[in-house]
Design a protein around this motif. Structure first.
Motif, PDB file in Angstrom:
ATOM      1  N   ASN A  16       0.853  -1.191   0.000  1.00  0.00           N
ATOM      2  CA  ASN A  16       0.000   0.000   0.000  1.00  0.00           C
ATOM      3  C   ASN A  16       0.890   1.243   0.000  1.00  0.00           C
ATOM      4  OD1 ASN A  16       1.022  -0.271   2.514  1.00  0.00           O
ATOM      5  ND2 ASN A  16      -0.876   0.099   3.623  1.00  0.00           N
ATOM      6  N   ARG A  17       1.873   1.238  -0.900  1.00  0.00           N
ATOM      7  CA  ARG A  17       2.856   2.324  -0.909  1.00  0.00           C
ATOM      8  C   ARG A  17       2.729   3.206  -2.139  1.00  0.00           C
ATOM      9  NH1 ARG A  17       8.047  -1.347   0.986  1.00  0.00           N
ATOM     10  NH2 ARG A  17       6.996  -2.247   2.804  1.00  0.00           N
ATOM     11  N   GLN A  18       1.522   3.225  -2.727  1.00  0.00           N
ATOM     12  CA  GLN A  18       1.330   3.967  -3.976  1.00  0.00           C
ATOM     13  C   GLN A  18       1.722   5.441  -3.834  1.00  0.00           C
ATOM     14  OE1 GLN A  18      -0.795   2.176  -2.304  1.00  0.00           O
ATOM     15  NE2 GLN A  18      -2.129   0.919  -3.576  1.00  0.00           N
ATOM     16  N   ARG A  19       1.478   6.019  -2.636  1.00  0.00           N
ATOM     17  CA  ARG A  19       1.735   7.458  -2.496  1.00  0.00           C
ATOM     18  C   ARG A  19       3.234   7.778  -2.427  1.00  0.00           C
ATOM     19  NH1 ARG A  19      -2.596   6.996   1.715  1.00  0.00           N
ATOM     20  NH2 ARG A  19      -4.471   8.062   1.004  1.00  0.00           N
ATOM     21  N   ILE A  20       4.060   6.762  -2.145  1.00  0.00           N
ATOM     22  CA  ILE A  20       5.502   7.048  -2.014  1.00  0.00           C
ATOM     23  C   ILE A  20       6.365   6.260  -2.997  1.00  0.00           C
ATOM     24  CG2 ILE A  20       5.526   7.890   0.367  1.00  0.00           C
ATOM     25  CD1 ILE A  20       6.218   5.006   1.252  1.00  0.00           C
ATOM     26  N   ASP A  21       5.732   5.462  -3.858  1.00  0.00           N
ATOM     27  CA  ASP A  21       6.506   4.665  -4.817  1.00  0.00           C
ATOM     28  C   ASP A  21       7.433   5.533  -5.668  1.00  0.00           C
ATOM     29  OD1 ASP A  21       5.815   2.126  -4.144  1.00  0.00           O
ATOM     30  OD2 ASP A  21       4.117   1.997  -5.540  1.00  0.00           O
ATOM     31  N   HIS A  22       6.926   6.723  -6.050  1.00  0.00           N
ATOM     32  CA  HIS A  22       7.742   7.584  -6.934  1.00  0.00           C
ATOM     33  C   HIS A  22       9.041   8.016  -6.253  1.00  0.00           C
ATOM     34  CE1 HIS A  22       5.324  10.266  -4.455  1.00  0.00           C
ATOM     35  NE2 HIS A  22       6.106  11.264  -4.778  1.00  0.00           N
ATOM     36  N   LEU A  23       9.051   8.068  -4.928  1.00  0.00           N
ATOM     37  CA  LEU A  23      10.266   8.477  -4.210  1.00  0.00           C
ATOM     38  C   LEU A  23      11.287   7.345  -4.182  1.00  0.00           C
ATOM     39  CD1 LEU A  23       8.520  10.358  -1.256  1.00  0.00           C
ATOM     40  CD2 LEU A  23       9.508  11.324  -3.343  1.00  0.00           C
ATOM     41  N   ARG A  24      10.772   6.127  -4.015  1.00  0.00           N
ATOM     42  CA  ARG A  24      11.687   4.968  -4.013  1.00  0.00           C
ATOM     43  C   ARG A  24      12.233   4.705  -5.414  1.00  0.00           C
ATOM     44  NH1 ARG A  24      10.183  -0.295  -1.012  1.00  0.00           N
ATOM     45  NH2 ARG A  24      12.298  -0.157  -0.205  1.00  0.00           N
ATOM     46  N   ASP A  25      11.457   5.049  -6.423  1.00  0.00           N
ATOM     47  CA  ASP A  25      11.877   4.776  -7.804  1.00  0.00           C
ATOM     48  C   ASP A  25      12.844   5.833  -8.337  1.00  0.00           C
ATOM     49  OD1 ASP A  25      10.251   2.624  -7.700  1.00  0.00           O
ATOM     50  OD2 ASP A  25       8.585   3.528  -8.826  1.00  0.00           O
ATOM     51  N   ASP A  26      12.957   6.968  -7.633  1.00  0.00           N
ATOM     52  CA  ASP A  26      13.772   8.076  -8.140  1.00  0.00           C
ATOM     53  C   ASP A  26      15.245   7.811  -7.809  1.00  0.00           C
ATOM     54  OD1 ASP A  26      15.162  10.496  -8.465  1.00  0.00           O
ATOM     55  OD2 ASP A  26      13.341  11.664  -8.114  1.00  0.00           O
ATOM     56  N   PRO A  27      16.100   7.623  -8.822  1.00  0.00           N
ATOM     57  CA  PRO A  27      17.502   7.286  -8.546  1.00  0.00           C
ATOM     58  C   PRO A  27      18.240   8.374  -7.759  1.00  0.00           C
ATOM     59  CG  PRO A  27      17.120   7.651 -10.911  1.00  0.00           C
ATOM     60  CD  PRO A  27      15.789   7.698 -10.249  1.00  0.00           C
ATOM     61  N   ASP A  28      17.794   9.626  -7.868  1.00  0.00           N
ATOM     62  CA  ASP A  28      18.470  10.707  -7.132  1.00  0.00           C
ATOM     63  C   ASP A  28      18.073  10.741  -5.650  1.00  0.00           C
ATOM     64  OD1 ASP A  28      19.701  11.511  -9.438  1.00  0.00           O
ATOM     65  OD2 ASP A  28      18.069  12.902  -9.974  1.00  0.00           O
ATOM     66  N   LEU A  29      16.938  10.139  -5.327  1.00  0.00           N
ATOM     67  CA  LEU A  29      16.442  10.214  -3.947  1.00  0.00           C
ATOM     68  C   LEU A  29      16.632   8.910  -3.179  1.00  0.00           C
ATOM     69  CD1 LEU A  29      13.040  12.102  -4.518  1.00  0.00           C
ATOM     70  CD2 LEU A  29      15.265  13.064  -3.895  1.00  0.00           C
ATOM     71  N   ARG A  30      16.684   7.808  -3.928  1.00  0.00           N
ATOM     72  CA  ARG A  30      16.650   6.478  -3.330  1.00  0.00           C
ATOM     73  C   ARG A  30      17.640   6.303  -2.168  1.00  0.00           C
ATOM     74  NH1 ARG A  30      15.799   2.947  -8.165  1.00  0.00           N
ATOM     75  NH2 ARG A  30      17.925   3.555  -8.608  1.00  0.00           N
ATOM     76  N   SER A  31      18.836   6.849  -2.321  1.00  0.00           N
ATOM     77  CA  SER A  31      19.872   6.606  -1.308  1.00  0.00           C
ATOM     78  C   SER A  31      19.577   7.370  -0.013  1.00  0.00           C
ATOM     79  CB  SER A  31      21.235   7.028  -1.844  1.00  0.00           C
ATOM     80  OG  SER A  31      21.221   8.419  -2.096  1.00  0.00           O
ATOM     81  N   ARG A  32      18.657   8.344  -0.063  1.00  0.00           N
ATOM     82  CA  ARG A  32      18.320   9.107   1.152  1.00  0.00           C
ATOM     83  C   ARG A  32      16.929   8.772   1.674  1.00  0.00           C
ATOM     84  NH1 ARG A  32      17.605  14.292   0.489  1.00  0.00           N
ATOM     85  NH2 ARG A  32      17.804  14.457  -1.770  1.00  0.00           N
ATOM     86  N   PHE A  33      16.318   7.749   1.085  1.00  0.00           N
ATOM     87  CA  PHE A  33      14.936   7.401   1.463  1.00  0.00           C
ATOM     88  C   PHE A  33      14.898   5.952   1.932  1.00  0.00           C
ATOM     89  CE2 PHE A  33      10.395   6.485   0.122  1.00  0.00           C
ATOM     90  CZ  PHE A  33       9.838   7.267   1.122  1.00  0.00           C
ATOM     91  N   HIS A  34      14.579   5.757   3.228  1.00  0.00           N
ATOM     92  CA  HIS A  34      14.693   4.427   3.826  1.00  0.00           C
ATOM     93  C   HIS A  34      13.360   4.052   4.479  1.00  0.00           C
ATOM     94  CE1 HIS A  34      18.973   5.575   3.626  1.00  0.00           C
ATOM     95  NE2 HIS A  34      18.573   6.700   4.208  1.00  0.00           N
ATOM     96  N   LEU A  35      12.894   2.855   4.220  1.00  0.00           N
ATOM     97  CA  LEU A  35      11.650   2.386   4.847  1.00  0.00           C
ATOM     98  C   LEU A  35      11.962   1.251   5.813  1.00  0.00           C
ATOM     99  CD1 LEU A  35       9.208   2.448   1.782  1.00  0.00           C
ATOM    100  CD2 LEU A  35       9.574   4.199   3.550  1.00  0.00           C
ATOM    101  N   HIS A  36      11.261   1.266   6.957  1.00  0.00           N
ATOM    102  CA  HIS A  36      11.474   0.256   7.999  1.00  0.00           C
ATOM    103  C   HIS A  36      10.109  -0.271   8.431  1.00  0.00           C
ATOM    104  CE1 HIS A  36      15.495   2.142   8.637  1.00  0.00           C
ATOM    105  NE2 HIS A  36      14.822   3.272   8.423  1.00  0.00           N
ATOM    106  N   TYR A  37      10.027  -1.568   8.632  1.00  0.00           N
ATOM    107  CA  TYR A  37       8.780  -2.106   9.165  1.00  0.00           C
ATOM    108  C   TYR A  37       8.640  -1.707  10.630  1.00  0.00           C
ATOM    109  CZ  TYR A  37       7.656  -4.857   5.080  1.00  0.00           C
ATOM    110  OH  TYR A  37       7.298  -5.224   3.819  1.00  0.00           O
ATOM    111  N   GLY A  38       7.414  -1.321  11.010  1.00  0.00           N
ATOM    112  CA  GLY A  38       7.150  -0.939  12.390  1.00  0.00           C
ATOM    113  C   GLY A  38       5.666  -0.695  12.557  1.00  0.00           C
TER     114      GLY A  38
END
Ligand code: NAP
Ligand code: F7E
Length: 352
Positions: free
Chosen positions: A40-62
Motif C-alpha cells: 500500500n505504498r502507492q503514495r511514495i513509490d515515486h520516491l523509491r523509484d527516483d535514482p536521485d532520492l533512493r539513497s536518502r529514502f529508507h523504509l522500515h517495518y514498524g
C-alpha cells in the motif's frame, strides 16, 4: 552533515507530501511502514523509484502498537526530527473501532514519545494533533487557547496524545510540539474522507460509471486546506527556537453540501437541493437527474458541526500562510480524479 527525519504514517496522505518536502530540503528520510498482505505504498513509490532520492529514502517495518519496532527504527535512524503522523485517522470508523483507535492514535503516540526519550532525547518531535480536539466548539474561530470538547473515539485519543506531547515537553524538556491541524485534503486523500469521496464520485458520474453519490450530514462545516501547504507548517514548527503548539488552517469554512456544489460545478453541473432530512436530494439543474442522495450510514453518533481556524499565531511566528485556496483545491481534486477514472477501466468504481 545532512539532517535526518523519521516519519510515521509515511504511506498516508500527509506522510507522502512531508517526505517529498524533506527530501527536497536535503534530509535523509526514514519512514515507518506497516506490514500488510498487499503493498500500500502507492503514495511514495515515486520516491523509491527516483535514482536521485533512493539513497536518502529508507523504509522500515514498524507499528505504533509495537514498542520494540519503534525502538529498533530509532536506533537505526538516529533522527534529528521525528514526525508522528501515524494514526487510525478516520473519525467515523473510530466509532466502530474505539479500542483500536485508542491503542494506536492515543497510546501509540506515547509509545513513540517514550522510545524517542530513551533513544534520541535530543530529537525534535512533531505530534499530528487535530481540530477534532475542539469538537463541540465553545468559541469560533478556534485558536491555541480554545478549550477542547472531543466528540469521537478518534478525538478522545488525539486529546490523550496532545497532552502526552505537552507532558514530555514539560517533564523531560524534550522539544515536542503539537500541530493542531484543521482538515487538509488533496488528490492523495483517502477515498472514504468526504472531499475525496465527492471528487471521485463526480469523476465517476461524469464518465458514466455511476449515477449519484450517497452522503451523510451535508450541513457540517469544515475549514478545508491543501495538505501540501500543511506539511510545510509541520516542518516550520520544528525549526523555531522554543517548542510550542500551533493551530494551522485557512480561516475560511464551507459545508459538505457547498463542497459538493463546487465539485459538480467543475464538470459544468449546477446542483439544486430539494427535500429535508434523509429525503434531501441534489438534482442536476440541467436535466433533473439526482446526483446526491442521503444515506443514514454516513451519519455519526456525535457530530462536529463546525470548525473554523484562527491561524494568526502561525502566520506571525512561523511566517506560514496557505497558498492553495478552496476553489483551487476543489479544482485540483476533481481534475485528478477525472484523469484517474478516464485512465482506469470501466469496472473501476470505488466501493462505498
Ligand atoms: P492517513 O492518510 O489516514 O494516513 C495514516 C497513516 O498512518 C498511514 O500511513 C497508515 O499506514 C499509518 N498507520 C495507521 N495505523 C498505524 C499503525 N498502527 N502503526 C503505524 N502506522 C499506522 O492520514 P493523514 O490524512 O495523512 O493524516 C496524518 C496524521 O494527521 C494522522 O495522525 C491524522 O490523524 C492527523 N490529522 C489529519 C488531518 C487531515 O485533515 N488530514 C487533520 C488533522 C490531523 P497504512 O498506509 O498502512 O494504513
Ligand atoms: O468528514 C461529513 C462528516 O470524514 C467531514 C480526518 O482527517 O479531519 C478529518 O476528519 C465531514 C463530517 O473528515 C460523509 O460527518 C457527510 O462532518 O471527511 P471527513 P473529518 O471527520 O472532519 C480531521 C481534522 C482529522 O483529524 C481526521 O483525521 O463530512 N460527511 N457525508 C461525511 N464524511 C464521510 N467520511 N463520508 C460521507 O459520506
Amino acid at each position: 552533515m545532512s539532517k535526518s527525519a523519521l516519519v510515521t504514517g509515511i504511506t498516508g496522505q500527509d506522510g507522502s507530501y512531508l517526505a517529498e518536502l524533506l527530501l527536497a530540503k536535503g534530509y535523509d528520510v526514514h519512514g515507518v511502514v506497516r506490514r500488510a498482505s498487499t503493498f500500500n505504498r502507492q503514495r511514495i513509490d515515486h520516491l523509491r523509484d527516483d535514482p536521485d532520492l533512493r539513497s536518502r529514502f529508507h523504509l522500515h517495518y514498524g507499528d505504533l502498537a509495537d514498542s520494540e519496532s519503534l525502538t529498533s527504527v530509532l536506533q537505526i535512524a538516529r533522527p534529528d526530527e521525528v514526525y508522528n503522523l501515524a494514526a487510525q485517522s478516520h473519525v467515523g470508523i473510530s466509532f466502530s473501532m474505539p479500542t483500536y483507535t485508542g491503542e494506536v492514535t492515543g497510546l501509540g503516540s506515547v509509545r513513540l514519545l517514550e522510545a524517542v526519550r530513551q533513544i534520541s532525547p535530543e530529537a525534535r518531535f512533531y505530534q499530528a494533533s487535530s481540530s477534532e480536539l475542539f469538537g463541540k466548539v465553545v468559541e469560533s474561530p478556534q485558536s491555541e487557547t480554545t478549550p477542547f470538547h472531543p466528540r469521537s473515539p478518534y478525538a478522545v485519543a488525539k486529546v490523550y496524545a496532545f497532552w502526552a506531547t505537552v507532558n514530555y515537553r514539560e517533564a523531560y524538556e524534550m522539544f515536542a510540539v503539537n500541530g493542531i491541524l484543521f482538515n487538509h485534503e488533496s488528490p492523495r486523500r483517502g477515498e472514504n474522507f468526504v472531499t475525496r469521496k465527492i471528487s471521485r464520485a463526480v469523476a465517476e458520474i461524469e464518465c458514466g460509471r455511476r449515477d449519484f453519490v450517497a452522503l451523510g450530514n451535508l450541513e457540517a462545516r469544515r475549514d478545508w486546506g491543501f495538505a501540501g501547504d500543511y506539511v510545510d507548517a509541520m516542518w516550520r514548527m520544528l525549526q523555531v527556537d522554543a517548542a510550542q503548539d500551533y493551530v494551522i488552517g485557512t480561516g475560511q469554512s464551507c459545508s459538505v453540501g457547498e463542497f459538493a456544489e463546487a465539485a459538480f460545478r467543475e464538470v459544468g453541473r449546477e446542483i439544486d437541493w430539494e427535500g429535508k432530512g434523509e429525503n434531501r436530494v441534489g438534482r442536476d439543474r440541467a436535466n433533473g437527474d439526482i446526483l446526491v442522495r442521503i444515506d443514514r450510514r454516513y451519519f455519526r453518533p456525535a457530530e462536529v458541526d463546525m470548525l473554523l481556524a484562527d491561524p494568526t499565531k502561525a502566520r506571525q511566528e512561523l511566517d506560514w500562510q496557505p497558498k492553495v485556496d478552496f476553489a483551487e483545491l476543489v479544482r485540483m481534486m476533481v481534475a485528478h480524479d477525472l484523469a484517474v477514472v478516464r485512465r482506469e477501466g470501466p469496472e473501476s468504481v470505488i466501493p462505498e
